[in-house]
Design a protein around this motif. Sequence first.
Motif, mmCIF file in Angstrom:
data_model
loop_
_atom_site.group_PDB
_atom_site.id
_atom_site.type_symbol
_atom_site.label_atom_id
_atom_site.label_comp_id
_atom_site.label_asym_id
_atom_site.label_seq_id
_atom_site.Cartn_x
_atom_site.Cartn_y
_atom_site.Cartn_z
ATOM 1 N N VAL A 252 0.904 -1.142 -0.053
ATOM 2 C CA VAL A 252 0.030 0.018 0.080
ATOM 3 C C VAL A 252 0.862 1.192 -0.106
ATOM 4 O O VAL A 252 0.688 2.172 -0.714
ATOM 5 C CB VAL A 252 -0.960 0.017 1.177
ATOM 6 N N VAL B 150 1.147 4.129 -3.089
ATOM 7 C CA VAL B 150 0.872 5.449 -2.751
ATOM 8 C C VAL B 150 2.033 6.378 -3.024
ATOM 9 O O VAL B 150 1.599 7.340 -3.753
ATOM 10 C CB VAL B 150 0.558 5.750 -0.999
ATOM 11 N N GLY C 36 2.023 6.454 -6.849
ATOM 12 C CA GLY C 36 1.040 7.810 -7.178
ATOM 13 C C GLY C 36 1.609 9.148 -7.192
ATOM 14 O O GLY C 36 1.496 9.888 -8.128
#
Lengths: 258, 440
Positions: B193, B197, B200
């Motif tokens: 995760v 992130v 991104g």
Amino acid sequence: MRDLLLFAAAAAALVCAATAALHANPAIPGLLAALAFASIACWAGATARGLRAASDLTEPRHSFASVTASEPVSRAGWFGRAWAVALGAFGVAALVPLVSLGRRPIAAASAWTRGARLVTPEGVPVRADDIAIGGVATVFPEHRVGAPESAVLLIRVEDGKIQAPPERRDWTPSGNVAYSKICTHAGCPVAIYLHVYYTLYCPCHQSEFDVRHGARPIAGPATRPLPQLGLAVDREGFLIARGDFDAPVGPDSWDRPA
Amino acid sequence: MIVRRVAGFFDERLGSQSILRAALNKIYPDHWSFYLGEFALYCFVVLVATGVWLTFVYDPSPGGAYASVVALGRTQPIGYLMRQVHHWSAVVFVAAILVHMGRIFFTAAYRKPRELNWVVGVLLLALASATGFTGYSLPNDALSGTGLRIGISVAQSIPFVGAWSSDLINGGSYPGPLLLSHLYTIHVYFLPVAIGVLIGLHLGMLFLQKHTQFEGDGSKVVGRRFYPDYALRTLAAFGATLAVLLVLAATVEINPVENYGAYRDWIVPNPATPDWYAGWLDGALRIGPAVEFRVFGHPIPAVFWPGVVLMLVTFALVVAWPWIDHAFRGGEELHDVLVPPSAAPWRVGVGAAFVTAGVVLTCAASDDQQALALHAPLTALVTLYQLAFPFGSLAAGLLAAIFARELRQRRDASGPRAERVIVITRNERGGFDEEAAESA
């Protein structure tokens, strides 16, 4: 013509699925899937190359600062600092529960006790003359095979070869000497014994320990001797421990009792 | 038709068409080296896809972990392939990140305004390595279990929090009952995760700041539209990444845990070397000095220096690099045009020294096998590596800098190169005449 590659990709993907469904050797669907993706890559690359004719395009760049220096964002001053202190205090307070997560460490004790027989991983007790000279065996306390931090290397050297301080003279009956198998450097099993040099050797980081001199480190990154297990022979002729190791097992840590 | 309908549906509700059009028309500069980061990105895509698959067969209990992984090879051919692809993707992922990072470094793409994206990239490298290490440990085989024990020994060496953190991860003293289940949660949840992130953020900043380029003065981006040009090229990169990973997985077996046996703390395969990206730390542990001393009665074990301090100092230096560079160079201007490596010999030198230090440590992680193969005494090899780590790196950096400066001087001396054009004409006798001509 180029678009045939897409059909090739589709065909490879379908055959891949079929071979996978038929439980073929995994290399076959693997290579077919690779072929499918390679076809797509070739198609996309060739198509992109075909687009190359037109000239390059441009787009303006700009600077990023959206506020100039003469125009301060914040006028908070003392008030802002008060907020920062308050938020910081909350942050610190929020960290405290972390402490309750880790348990206070208890030095992991080995399973060796006074009088415990030495047994092989199969549970067979070992006699003082079971191991040939130059031989080595991994042993555990009886009924505790596989207990953590308790693996011991039992080595048989020629009688009288061990150079021990007076209080340990009788820890090595008939040349049987026992050390913790857990390396004091980083916890690997010290798995290799070289009888020619009487050294124990760790395959992880190549620390070497001198079996004749209390397994003191003689090469490599280890700094502490392997803990020794004092041995004796019981009435039936089996090797037993005189007690626990003479030092803590395994690598040192901040909380290791001095 | 369907595409238009779907696009219309979203546009009427979100006004998405104008955003999409802007994104598709955005201009990206082109160079082969700009695709290195994409290989890493697509490795991550493969890792997530195969990883999700593997979660359905893996059992994180101490007794069942090893059996559940070995069972893949025996009963599920596709499961075995998935694990092979997963492991290969992990090692290629870290490699692709490093090579991409090398491109950024040697072309000075990290300069203002892109320092933040450099930091995000370094964090991604650290997280990718950590994900690799935790995943590598999950099968609980004799090799990875030993590596995990080393990792925990290193964590235990940290002052104040060492034993606490070890107990936290183990759920008690080592080997704790919750060790694998904790690693599993970290490996399949926290780290991926966080990586997602950060990827991104990485791409978002790239989008906002626009990609660097080699051409022009930096006043404008020179390149091609995302659609169709760049979309096709990135599709090609995607297909190529998957093809390479699948060929590797199908033909070269990686991490055959079936051969190692389940982990027990008294068994270790020999030779014992970790996955390549952990090699530099393992090498450092091997050649690290055998020193242990006490601070207020607490031991500072030998593994603390190579295992913790070296790692933290390395990452701190790399994170700080854009600002170190800036401190020497000065200036507050924005940089959108890349610098070819030969234009900055000192940067080439620093990079070469860094790479050499990493290579020396990584090579040191198999010193026992080299000693065996070369019939050389191991202690001599260790000493050699201990010397090569500081001095070899320094020498390599100096040599590289001198070499780069020489290249630059030669290029400057020859002046801007005119393209040579040869005009070939056919003469009356049927032969050819050649004549050199300057191009426009």
